[in-house]
Design a protein around this motif. Structure first.
Motif, PDB file in Angstrom:
ATOM      1  N   ILE A  32       0.863  -1.176   0.000  1.00 18.65           N
ATOM      2  CA  ILE A  32       0.000   0.000   0.000  1.00 18.65           C
ATOM      3  C   ILE A  32       0.890   1.213   0.000  1.00 18.65           C
ATOM      4  CG2 ILE A  32      -1.687   1.348   1.295  1.00 18.65           C
ATOM      5  CD1 ILE A  32      -2.789  -1.227   2.405  1.00 18.65           C
ATOM      6  N   LEU A  33       0.773   2.056  -1.022  1.00 22.43           N
ATOM      7  CA  LEU A  33       1.506   3.307  -1.071  1.00 22.43           C
ATOM      8  C   LEU A  33       0.502   4.411  -0.811  1.00 22.43           C
ATOM      9  CD1 LEU A  33       3.748   2.886  -4.240  1.00 22.43           C
ATOM     10  CD2 LEU A  33       4.273   2.309  -1.888  1.00 22.43           C
ATOM     11  N   GLY A  34       0.625   5.125   0.280  1.00 23.19           N
ATOM     12  CA  GLY A  34      -0.342   6.159   0.597  1.00 23.19           C
ATOM     13  C   GLY A  34       0.315   7.488   0.806  1.00 23.19           C
ATOM     14  N   LEU A  35       0.020   8.485  -0.053  1.00 28.11           N
ATOM     15  CA  LEU A  35       0.547   9.827   0.105  1.00 28.11           C
ATOM     16  C   LEU A  35      -0.555  10.809  -0.179  1.00 28.11           C
ATOM     17  CD1 LEU A  35       4.042   9.633  -1.575  1.00 28.11           C
ATOM     18  CD2 LEU A  35       3.533   9.689   0.833  1.00 28.11           C
ATOM     19  N   THR A  36      -0.305  12.033   0.231  1.00 32.81           N
ATOM     20  CA  THR A  36      -1.328  13.039   0.042  1.00 32.81           C
ATOM     21  C   THR A  36      -1.522  13.348  -1.421  1.00 32.81           C
ATOM     22  OG1 THR A  36       0.317  14.770   0.238  1.00 32.81           O
ATOM     23  CG2 THR A  36      -0.823  14.121   2.244  1.00 32.81           C
ATOM     24  N   GLY A  37      -2.756  13.628  -1.780  1.00 33.18           N
ATOM     25  CA  GLY A  37      -3.074  14.058  -3.126  1.00 33.18           C
ATOM     26  C   GLY A  37      -3.544  15.489  -3.127  1.00 33.18           C
ATOM     27  N   CYS A  38      -4.041  15.967  -1.991  1.00 37.56           N
ATOM     28  CA  CYS A  38      -4.536  17.338  -1.926  1.00 37.56           C
ATOM     29  C   CYS A  38      -4.000  17.990  -0.674  1.00 37.56           C
ATOM     30  CB  CYS A  38      -6.057  17.375  -1.890  1.00 37.56           C
ATOM     31  SG  CYS A  38      -6.828  16.762  -3.394  1.00 37.56           S
ATOM     32  N   GLY A  39      -3.767  19.255  -0.754  1.00 38.77           N
ATOM     33  CA  GLY A  39      -3.322  20.010   0.394  1.00 38.77           C
ATOM     34  C   GLY A  39      -4.498  20.292   1.298  1.00 38.77           C
ATOM     35  N   SER A  40      -4.204  20.771   2.515  1.00 42.11           N
ATOM     36  CA  SER A  40      -5.253  21.067   3.470  1.00 42.11           C
ATOM     37  C   SER A  40      -6.139  22.194   3.015  1.00 42.11           C
ATOM     38  CB  SER A  40      -4.619  21.415   4.825  1.00 42.11           C
ATOM     39  OG  SER A  40      -3.753  22.508   4.681  1.00 42.11           O
ATOM     40  N   ASP A  41      -5.661  23.003   2.058  1.00 40.48           N
ATOM     41  CA  ASP A  41      -6.463  24.112   1.560  1.00 40.48           C
ATOM     42  C   ASP A  41      -7.291  23.708   0.352  1.00 40.48           C
ATOM     43  OD1 ASP A  41      -4.489  23.752  -0.254  1.00 40.48           O
ATOM     44  OD2 ASP A  41      -3.766  25.826  -0.232  1.00 40.48           O
ATOM     45  N   GLY A  42      -7.247  22.384   0.009  1.00 42.36           N
ATOM     46  CA  GLY A  42      -8.047  21.900  -1.108  1.00 42.36           C
ATOM     47  C   GLY A  42      -7.322  21.903  -2.422  1.00 42.36           C
ATOM     48  N   SER A  43      -6.095  22.462  -2.504  1.00 42.63           N
ATOM     49  CA  SER A  43      -5.374  22.504  -3.770  1.00 42.63           C
ATOM     50  C   SER A  43      -4.791  21.155  -4.072  1.00 42.63           C
ATOM     51  CB  SER A  43      -4.258  23.554  -3.696  1.00 42.63           C
ATOM     52  OG  SER A  43      -3.342  23.198  -2.705  1.00 42.63           O
ATOM     53  N   ALA A  98       4.495  -1.773  -7.457  1.00 40.35           N
ATOM     54  CA  ALA A  98       4.675  -0.497  -6.761  1.00 40.35           C
ATOM     55  C   ALA A  98       5.343   0.519  -7.676  1.00 40.35           C
ATOM     56  CB  ALA A  98       5.532  -0.714  -5.516  1.00 40.35           C
ATOM     57  N   GLU A  99       4.973   1.783  -7.475  1.00 43.31           N
ATOM     58  CA  GLU A  99       5.539   2.855  -8.286  1.00 43.31           C
ATOM     59  C   GLU A  99       6.772   3.422  -7.580  1.00 43.31           C
ATOM     60  OE1 GLU A  99       2.621   5.704  -9.459  1.00 43.31           O
ATOM     61  OE2 GLU A  99       1.151   4.177  -9.966  1.00 43.31           O
ATOM     62  N   TYR A 100       7.898   2.779  -7.756  1.00 34.56           N
ATOM     63  CA  TYR A 100       9.155   3.251  -7.173  1.00 34.56           C
ATOM     64  C   TYR A 100      10.301   2.753  -8.043  1.00 34.56           C
ATOM     65  CZ  TYR A 100      10.275  -1.397  -5.284  1.00 34.56           C
ATOM     66  OH  TYR A 100      10.605  -2.724  -5.142  1.00 34.56           O
TER      67      TYR A 100
END
Length: 370
Positions: A32-43, A98-100
């Motif tokens: 499982i690769l889990g990273l943010t896709g959106c910032g806290s401001d919605g961007s 995996a994407e690495y």
């Protein structure tokens, strides 16, 4: 995510046999690769997409060696088991889906992540940009290690500014993954803990200021897989495996090129400077162009891998079309900006697309609105 439901007595989990010691390591291939896709401001931010892979477990891998008759402590047996993993880290691969992009080297760290006073080992598959990190913990049978079927992520994107950092839990409750952006002062910390062989989110992500680590954050000391200082420290208890928390350092822009100017929107006739269009492009087309404050000489490759050096006064930021997705530079029209980019993120075009012959920006490391 819940903490591990069953915490075992380390003296029960690990003991020395009188004849031969076996280190049994079940090999799993889930990821499982889990990273943010959106910032806290919605961007929207560039990030490694979440990938879930499940495969049938491979046969248990077992290593054996002669052992003395006298009993060793559970900590010593655990250190021996971790050292066996480091002797052949490639035998514990991350799933190929995996994407690495692995570099062929490995790093490890010793941390307490299950609150049972029996440390875990993190094995990082060093990679370009983002690196997957496996977790090894002690099992139920003599000298057995269980490997996580999931991974944590550490590293930085080459384009877009996304970052992922791992820190230990001061309370031993798991591992924190901090996801943030190089141009923002805040990040999101998520605590992951082991439940069986899975890494599960054990609490809601917490937003915090990077310069002020959360109370439970504790920096991890990483060692190269060939450096056994961490293993020896585990045996003797002479060196801590984690350090005092420190602020996440700001990412300094070390880009090879810095472009400073104003973001403009130009029509077809404006980018052609009044000349005929090569393909009959309509006047209604709109192009986003960075007009530089002053001309500069730039060397870049073409699509055909040739290298060209030109003096430029404008940089193409792409086309703005009504039918397609919104160009991210649209929000900066009229603004004075400084963009940092590496050589592989720019190129001179060889086609007849507009803006004709203009240096094209295909990615960037930093963006500052002046």
């Amino acid at each position: 995510m819940h903490a591990a439901a069953h915490m075992m007595d380390p003296t029960r989990k690990l003991f020395r046999t009188t004849a031969t010691r076996f280190i049994a390591i079940p090999v799993f291939s889930g990821l499982i690769l889990g990273l943010t896709g959106c910032g806290s401001d919605g961007s929207t931010e560039a990030a490694v997409p979440t990938t879930t892979v499940t495969e049938q477990a491979e046969p248990t891998v077992t290593a054996a060696e002669d052992a003395p008759a006298e009993a060793d402590s559970p900590t010593t047996a655990l250190a021996d088991a971790f050292q066996q993993v480091l002797a052949a880290p490639a035998t514990h691969p991350v799933n190929s889906a995996a994407e690495y992009s692995p570099t062929g080297t490995y790093s490890y760290a010793i941390v307490e992540a299950t609150s049972d006073s029996s440390p875990e080992m993190l094995l990082r598959v060093n990679s370009r940009e983002f690196s997957p990190v496996l977790v090894f913990t002690s099992g139920d049978t003599p000298d057995e290690l269980v490997r996580s079927t999931d991974v944590l992520i550490q590293g930085a994107a080459g384009v877009g500014g996304s970052r992922a950092q791992l820190v230990a839990s001061q309370s031993g409750a798991g591992i924190h993954q901090i996801d943030h952006h190089s141009l923002r002062p805040t990040g999101r910390s998520t605590l992951y803990s082991l439940q069986g062989t899975s890494l599960r989110q054990s609490s809601a992500p917490v937003e915090f200021t990077l310069e002020t680590p959360l109370p439970d954050h504790q920096d991890i000391i990483w060692y190269e897989s060939t450096d056994l200082q961490g293993i020896e420290a585990l045996r003797t208890g002479s060196t801590p495996s984690v350090a005092a928390p420190t602020p996440v350092p700001p990412v300094m822009d070390t880009s090879a090129h810095q472009f400073t100017g104003r973001v403009t929107e130009q029509s077809t006739s404006e980018v052609m400077k009044g000349q005929p269009t090569p393909n009959g492009e309509p006047e209604t087309n709109r192009y986003l162009v960075l007009v530089l404050d002053q001309p500069m000489e730039v060397t870049a490759q073409t699509a055909g891998r040739d290298t060209r050096t030109r003096t430029i006064s404008e940089v193409s930021l792409g086309e703005r079309t009504a039918a397609g997705p919104e160009n991210e530079w649209s929000q900066h029209i009229g603004q004075q900006v400084t963009v940092g980019a590496d050589p592989h993120q720019i190129r001179y075009p060889t086609d007849t697309g507009l803006p004709l012959g203009m240096l094209r920006l295909q990615g960037y490391n930093s963006l500052t609105v002046n």
